[in-house]
Motif scaffolding. Structure first.
Motif, PDB file in Angstrom:
ATOM      1  N   ALA A 140       0.830  -1.206   0.000  1.00  0.00           N
ATOM      2  CA  ALA A 140       0.000   0.000   0.000  1.00  0.00           C
ATOM      3  C   ALA A 140       0.863   1.254   0.000  1.00  0.00           C
ATOM      4  N   LEU A 141       1.935   1.233   0.789  1.00  0.00           N
ATOM      5  CA  LEU A 141       2.838   2.382   0.843  1.00  0.00           C
ATOM      6  C   LEU A 141       3.612   2.538  -0.462  1.00  0.00           C
ATOM      7  N   GLU A 142       4.099   1.443  -0.997  1.00  0.00           N
ATOM      8  CA  GLU A 142       4.920   1.511  -2.205  1.00  0.00           C
ATOM      9  C   GLU A 142       4.100   1.794  -3.457  1.00  0.00           C
ATOM     10  N   ASP A 143       2.852   1.330  -3.476  1.00  0.00           N
ATOM     11  CA  ASP A 143       2.007   1.502  -4.655  1.00  0.00           C
ATOM     12  C   ASP A 143       1.190   2.790  -4.622  1.00  0.00           C
ATOM     13  N   ARG A 144       1.446   3.622  -3.611  1.00  0.00           N
ATOM     14  CA  ARG A 144       0.785   4.931  -3.501  1.00  0.00           C
ATOM     15  C   ARG A 144      -0.738   4.798  -3.427  1.00  0.00           C
ATOM     16  N   ILE A 145      -1.194   3.778  -2.696  1.00  0.00           N
ATOM     17  CA  ILE A 145      -2.623   3.585  -2.488  1.00  0.00           C
ATOM     18  C   ILE A 145      -3.215   4.845  -1.857  1.00  0.00           C
ATOM     19  N   ALA A 146      -4.441   5.189  -2.247  1.00  0.00           N
ATOM     20  CA  ALA A 146      -5.111   6.372  -1.706  1.00  0.00           C
ATOM     21  C   ALA A 146      -5.151   6.317  -0.186  1.00  0.00           C
ATOM     22  N   ARG A 147      -4.904   7.473   0.430  1.00  0.00           N
ATOM     23  CA  ARG A 147      -4.825   7.538   1.893  1.00  0.00           C
ATOM     24  C   ARG A 147      -5.222   8.918   2.386  1.00  0.00           C
ATOM     25  N   ARG A 148      -5.538   8.987   3.673  1.00  0.00           N
ATOM     26  CA  ARG A 148      -5.824  10.262   4.330  1.00  0.00           C
ATOM     27  C   ARG A 148      -4.952  10.387   5.575  1.00  0.00           C
ATOM     28  N   VAL A 149      -4.480  11.591   5.824  1.00  0.00           N
ATOM     29  CA  VAL A 149      -3.715  11.887   7.028  1.00  0.00           C
ATOM     30  C   VAL A 149      -4.692  12.421   8.070  1.00  0.00           C
ATOM     31  N   VAL A 150      -4.778  11.727   9.208  1.00  0.00           N
ATOM     32  CA  VAL A 150      -5.768  12.043  10.236  1.00  0.00           C
ATOM     33  C   VAL A 150      -5.039  12.394  11.532  1.00  0.00           C
ATOM     34  N   TYR A 151      -5.413  13.536  12.136  1.00  0.00           N
ATOM     35  CA  TYR A 151      -4.754  13.927  13.379  1.00  0.00           C
ATOM     36  C   TYR A 151      -5.659  14.807  14.214  1.00  0.00           C
ATOM     37  N   ASP A 152      -5.317  14.908  15.483  1.00  0.00           N
ATOM     38  CA  ASP A 152      -6.064  15.718  16.437  1.00  0.00           C
ATOM     39  C   ASP A 152      -5.325  17.035  16.624  1.00  0.00           C
ATOM     40  N   ASP A 153      -5.951  18.139  16.179  1.00  0.00           N
ATOM     41  CA  ASP A 153      -5.318  19.442  16.378  1.00  0.00           C
ATOM     42  C   ASP A 153      -6.039  20.267  17.441  1.00  0.00           C
ATOM     43  N   GLY A 154      -6.795  19.576  18.298  1.00  0.00           N
ATOM     44  CA  GLY A 154      -7.487  20.239  19.393  1.00  0.00           C
ATOM     45  C   GLY A 154      -6.660  20.224  20.670  1.00  0.00           C
ATOM     46  N   LEU A 155      -7.330  20.303  21.808  1.00  0.00           N
ATOM     47  CA  LEU A 155      -6.637  20.377  23.095  1.00  0.00           C
ATOM     48  C   LEU A 155      -5.823  19.122  23.372  1.00  0.00           C
ATOM     49  N   GLU A 156      -6.380  17.952  23.026  1.00  0.00           N
ATOM     50  CA  GLU A 156      -5.630  16.712  23.264  1.00  0.00           C
ATOM     51  C   GLU A 156      -4.371  16.683  22.406  1.00  0.00           C
ATOM     52  N   GLY A 157      -4.495  17.167  21.177  1.00  0.00           N
ATOM     53  CA  GLY A 157      -3.331  17.210  20.306  1.00  0.00           C
ATOM     54  C   GLY A 157      -2.229  18.087  20.864  1.00  0.00           C
ATOM     55  N   TRP A 158      -2.603  19.258  21.380  1.00  0.00           N
ATOM     56  CA  TRP A 158      -1.598  20.168  21.947  1.00  0.00           C
ATOM     57  C   TRP A 158      -1.007  19.599  23.242  1.00  0.00           C
TER      58      TRP A 158
END
Length: 254
Positions: A189-207
């Motif tokens: 999946a990584l090598e074949d550039r399979i479609a992906r989304r970057v998901v992260y918490d940018d709220g209070l928990e993230g900070w």
């Protein structure tokens, strides 16, 4: 790709125990990549296998420290067939990854003195499979720079928690639009550039995670560094360690 299927991977964690696995499952991760510092590949593989089950895939990886402490480049390799030590020249490490046809990920690009530069990304674009565009230890401008680097170099993105602390696991993850059941599936999946989304918490928990991880970074680069360099003897991943059978003796930077 399978329609409607999402596979959630924390692509880089440093810690692994029962609490890590419990947290990963509770927050809905399907896999984590376990790549602790200064630990040899056979030990990482054994530990990853021990904690893998039908609910959570644990994939072994190695974040290699190429170069010296003053100017080191971190590279994350998955799917290695042979161990690669730390403290060898960057060019030697990349050649070894290429020889082994490993999956190569770039964590925290152009961050402090521990990262690949844009020139590195361009020079090894044919070896690199993805670039991290969000890291919880980063400030917003660091993540923005990383995202722009990946775009300029036309390299696929990924993210990870880069967790050195249990509470950080899964605070960021990469969601693939694919059915992934094995380590080989993830590498493809990584090598074949399979479609992906970057998901992260940018709220209070993230900070809160950023603050905790940066605090750990200060510790890691002060007392722990002194201990590793001067007090603990030869690291298990030192290129002149007996485990590498002399293959890297002549290129060790220390």
């Amino acid at each position: 790709m399978t329609d409607g299927v999402t596979f959630r991977v924390d692509c880089h964690v440093k810690v692994l125990d029962d609490r890590v696995v419990e947290r990963a499952k509770r927050i809905g991760l399907d896999a984590i990549v376990y790549a602790p510092h200064f630990t040899r590949l056979p030990e990482i593989r054994e530990r990853a296998a021990a904690y893998s089950d039908e609910e959570l895939l644990v994939v072994p990886g190695r974040e290699v420290f190429a170069g010296t402490w003053r100017d080191r480049k971190h590279i994350l390799a998955i799917g290695l067939t042979d161990p690669v030590p730390d403290f060898i020249p960057f060019e030697v490490a990349m050649a070894e990854f290429d020889r082994q046809d490993a999956t190569v990920l770039v964590p925290h690009p152009e961050f402090a003195n521990v990262s690949l530069t844009e020139a590195d990304l361009r020079a090894y674009a044919n070896v690199i499979d993805a670039v991290e565009i969000f890291n919880p230890r980063h400030f917003p401008w660091d993540n923005r720079r990383a995202r722009e680097l990946a775009e300029r170099c036309s390299l696929p993105p990924f993210t990870s928690s880069y967790a050195h602390l249990t509470r950080s696991v899964g605070v960021a993850h990469t969601a693939f639009d694919a059915t992934i059941e094995t380590e080989a599936d993830l590498l493809n999946a990584l090598e074949d550039r399979i479609a992906r989304r970057v998901v992260y918490d940018d709220g209070l928990e993230g900070w809160a995670t950023t603050a905790a991880e940066l605090g750990h970074l200060v510790y890691e680069n002060t007392w722990k560094k002194i201990d590793r360099l001067f007090l603990s003897g030869t690291e298990p991943t030192h290129p002149q360690h007996i485990a590498y059978e002399g293959r890297f003796d002549d290129v060790a930077v220390y």
